[in-house]
Design an enzyme around this catalytic site. Structure first.
Site, PDB file in Angstrom:
ATOM      1  N   HIS A  82      15.061 -23.328  14.449  1.00 17.77           N
ATOM      2  CA  HIS A  82      15.247 -21.878  14.414  1.00 17.77           C
ATOM      3  C   HIS A  82      15.130 -21.370  12.985  1.00 17.77           C
ATOM      4  O   HIS A  82      15.720 -21.934  12.071  1.00 17.77           O
ATOM      5  CB  HIS A  82      16.623 -21.504  14.972  1.00 17.77           C
ATOM      6  CG  HIS A  82      16.883 -20.029  14.943  1.00 17.77           C
ATOM      7  ND1 HIS A  82      16.374 -19.185  15.899  1.00 17.77           N
ATOM      8  CD2 HIS A  82      17.543 -19.259  14.061  1.00 17.77           C
ATOM      9  CE1 HIS A  82      16.736 -17.940  15.605  1.00 17.77           C
ATOM     10  NE2 HIS A  82      17.447 -17.955  14.497  1.00 17.77           N
ATOM     11  N   ASP A 161      26.543 -12.128  23.329  1.00 15.18           N
ATOM     12  CA  ASP A 161      25.865 -11.914  22.048  1.00 15.18           C
ATOM     13  C   ASP A 161      24.985 -10.666  22.098  1.00 15.18           C
ATOM     14  O   ASP A 161      24.912  -9.919  21.125  1.00 15.18           O
ATOM     15  CB  ASP A 161      25.029 -13.143  21.670  1.00 15.18           C
ATOM     16  CG  ASP A 161      24.235 -12.885  20.399  1.00 15.18           C
ATOM     17  OD1 ASP A 161      24.862 -12.701  19.348  1.00 15.18           O
ATOM     18  OD2 ASP A 161      22.995 -12.824  20.471  1.00 15.18           O
ATOM     19  N   ARG A 168      27.149  -4.353  16.797  1.00 15.48           N
ATOM     20  CA  ARG A 168      27.191  -4.616  15.349  1.00 15.48           C
ATOM     21  C   ARG A 168      26.145  -3.792  14.618  1.00 15.48           C
ATOM     22  O   ARG A 168      26.372  -3.305  13.517  1.00 15.48           O
ATOM     23  CB  ARG A 168      26.966  -6.110  15.083  1.00 15.48           C
ATOM     24  CG  ARG A 168      28.177  -6.968  15.443  1.00 15.48           C
ATOM     25  CD  ARG A 168      27.793  -8.438  15.514  1.00 15.48           C
ATOM     26  NE  ARG A 168      27.220  -8.927  14.277  1.00 15.48           N
ATOM     27  CZ  ARG A 168      26.361  -9.942  14.194  1.00 15.48           C
ATOM     28  NH1 ARG A 168      25.995 -10.603  15.286  1.00 15.48           N
ATOM     29  NH2 ARG A 168      25.887 -10.321  13.035  1.00 15.48           N
ATOM     30  N   SER A 183      26.428 -16.022  16.380  1.00  9.43           N
ATOM     31  CA  SER A 183      25.384 -15.386  17.185  1.00  9.43           C
ATOM     32  C   SER A 183      24.167 -16.310  17.322  1.00  9.43           C
ATOM     33  O   SER A 183      23.690 -16.589  18.431  1.00  9.43           O
ATOM     34  CB  SER A 183      24.993 -14.063  16.521  1.00  9.43           C
ATOM     35  OG  SER A 183      23.786 -13.556  17.025  1.00  9.43           O
ATOM     36  N   LYS A 187      23.034 -18.934  20.843  1.00  7.79           N
ATOM     37  CA  LYS A 187      21.759 -18.877  21.559  1.00  7.79           C
ATOM     38  C   LYS A 187      21.074 -20.254  21.575  1.00  7.79           C
ATOM     39  O   LYS A 187      20.494 -20.663  22.578  1.00  7.79           O
ATOM     40  CB  LYS A 187      20.842 -17.835  20.920  1.00  7.79           C
ATOM     41  CG  LYS A 187      21.294 -16.415  21.275  1.00  7.79           C
ATOM     42  CD  LYS A 187      20.470 -15.348  20.576  1.00  7.79           C
ATOM     43  CE  LYS A 187      20.927 -15.136  19.172  1.00  7.79           C
ATOM     44  NZ  LYS A 187      20.842 -13.764  18.665  1.00  7.79           N
TER      45      LYS A 187
END
Ligand code: URA
Ligand code: CA
Length: 433
Positions: A82, A161, A168, A183, A187
């Site tokens: 990621h 999330d 947010r 967060s 995921k």
């Protein structure tokens, strides 16, 4: 339990219990706590922070708020990668085939999302016929047979999330390391990988402007991984300028092909070898990072990585001949050079501002409904530290309209030229494990 008491505790800097965190996430996901109360808690977290245990509990509660993908039918150790907010970041397109060429199973779930360019799926769809609508069974079979498949996001992953991130965004609480770390990790964990390699970007244009902040975020995510039993490694890499040369969908596919062919940009190649060797090592396909790196270089030199890309494209309905004939990719009508107004050395080209320029050309989505133009984008010729003569091209704009004055203006605004030599930024800052 009363939610106001939880807000008060965090406001005063006290530690929340596992039960309180689970209650918060469950009740908010199911719409039983109003946004105004959660906004107050988020702001309290923003100022007071969360400790390691609270972050792990928050992450687990978010993972459990929705579906979790079961990849246990895939043989071998599943490694996911990621990147936090890159621009023109072609690493996923390169790393998939490259790492899969060493028999590391890559089961990639990807979204479209908003951004400067499309997501990985949009990019891949610039290959004629390529599709990501796979059933769960097809997805698993393709990964077992080919070691690589990409599927569109399905199911209801981490709904907590989604709600929290949206809130947010409008309450000035995005930029909190515990909230960002939980967060992102929620995921990745819900998506089912055994191990996670994170590419944390830093520099002007990245989420984390300073190396210190990037390090804190990386450490928080690696710690979450340890606490939930998913081996996690983070690489901190530069995003003060776009990675590689291409920013755009088909343009990045072309760049990925070049890189798998051994002719890619130096920085993109180096980052892919760095991230890839961590992935191969975590997947137990090499005894050391150095050995993993050599194996990856061999896969490029021998053509194995490119063969893997062809097999992957064909397995998902795409035309693999684009790999040898990239002129088959969508191409914009106009190629317009941006010329240097003065001589000197490139001092800055802020990654997200270049990305915004690409989005104005139509390469990315401003809203969920936007239709993206796969052919357009920007190809850099010069990067930070390079010398330019007056009138020399810095980059090429690929557009479907001849009028790109507004885009040029954006680009001239972010590209600064210094009369003195400028050092190229360091690409890999640190590896955290
Ligand atoms: N990306 C995410 O997925 N979550 C954040 O909180 C920030 C960036
Ligand atoms: Ca790129």
């Amino acid at each position: 339990m009363r939610f106001v008491d939880i807000i008060e505790k965090k406001r005063d800097g006290l530690e929340l219990t596992t039960e309180e965190i689970r209650y918060f996430i469950k009740e908010y996901t199911e719409d039983r706590i109003p946004d105004y109360q959660v906004s107050a808690l988020l702001m309290a977290i923003y100022f007071q922070g969360l400790n390691e245990r609270e972050i792990a509990d928050l992450t687990k509660a978010m993972v459990e708020s929705g579906d979790q993908i079961d990849l246990s039918a895939i043989h071998g150790i599943k490694v996911d990668k990621h990147s936090t907010g890159g621009v023109g970041d072609t690493t996923t397109l390169v790393l998939g085939p490259l790492v899969a060429a060493l028999d590391v199973p890559i089961a990639k779930m990807s979204g479209r999302g908003l951004g400067h360019t499309g997501g990985t799926i949009d990019k891949l769809e610039s290959i004629a016929g390529f599709h990501v609508e796979l059933t769960n069974e097809e997805f698993i079979r393709l990964v077992n047979d080919n070691k690589l498949a990409v599927v569109g996001q399905s199911g209801n992953l981490t709904p907590a999330d989604k709600k929290l991130y949206a809130l947010r965004d409008v309450t000035a609480t995005v930029n909190s390391i515990p909230l960002i770390a939980s967060s992102i990790m929620s995921k990745k964990i819900a998506a089912g990988a055994d191990c996670i390699v994170l590419d944390v970007k830093t520099g002007a244009g990245a989420f984390m402007k300073s190396i210190e902040d990037a390090r804190k975020l990386a450490e928080a995510m690696v710690t979450i991984g340890k606490n939930v039993g998913r081996n996690t490694i983070a690489v901190i890499s530069d995003m003060s300028q776009p990675l590689g040369f291409a920013i755009g969908n088909a343009l990045e596919v072309q760049e990925a092909i070049d890189t798998l062919n051994g002719d890619g940009p130096e920085d993109l190649t180096e980052l892919c070898l760095t991230l890839g060797s961590q992935m191969v090592f975590l997947a137990n396909k090499a005894d050391s990072i150095e050995e993993a790196r050599e194996l990856l270089k061999d896969a490029i030199q021998s053509g194995k990585a490119l063969e893997k890309l062809k097999a992957f494209i064909a397995s998902q309905g795409g035309d693999p001949s684009v790999v040898d004939q990239p002129e088959k990719l969508p191409k914009a009508k106009y190629q317009i050079e941006l010329l240097a107004k003065e001589a000197g050395w490139i001092e800055s080209m802020v990654a997200d501002e270049i990305g915004t320029a690409a989005m104005h050309l139509g390469a990315g989505r401003e809203t969920k409904e936007s239709i993206i133009d796969l052919s357009v984008g920007i190809v850099l010729i010069k990067k930070i530290g390079d010398q330019v003569k007056q009138g020399e091209p810095i980059l090429v704009i690929h557009a479907n309209s001849e009028d790109v004055e507004d885009v040029k203006e954006l680009l001239y605004h972010t590209i600064k030229i210094s009369p003195q030599p400028v050092a190229a930024p360091k690409l890999i800052h640190e590896i955290i494990n």
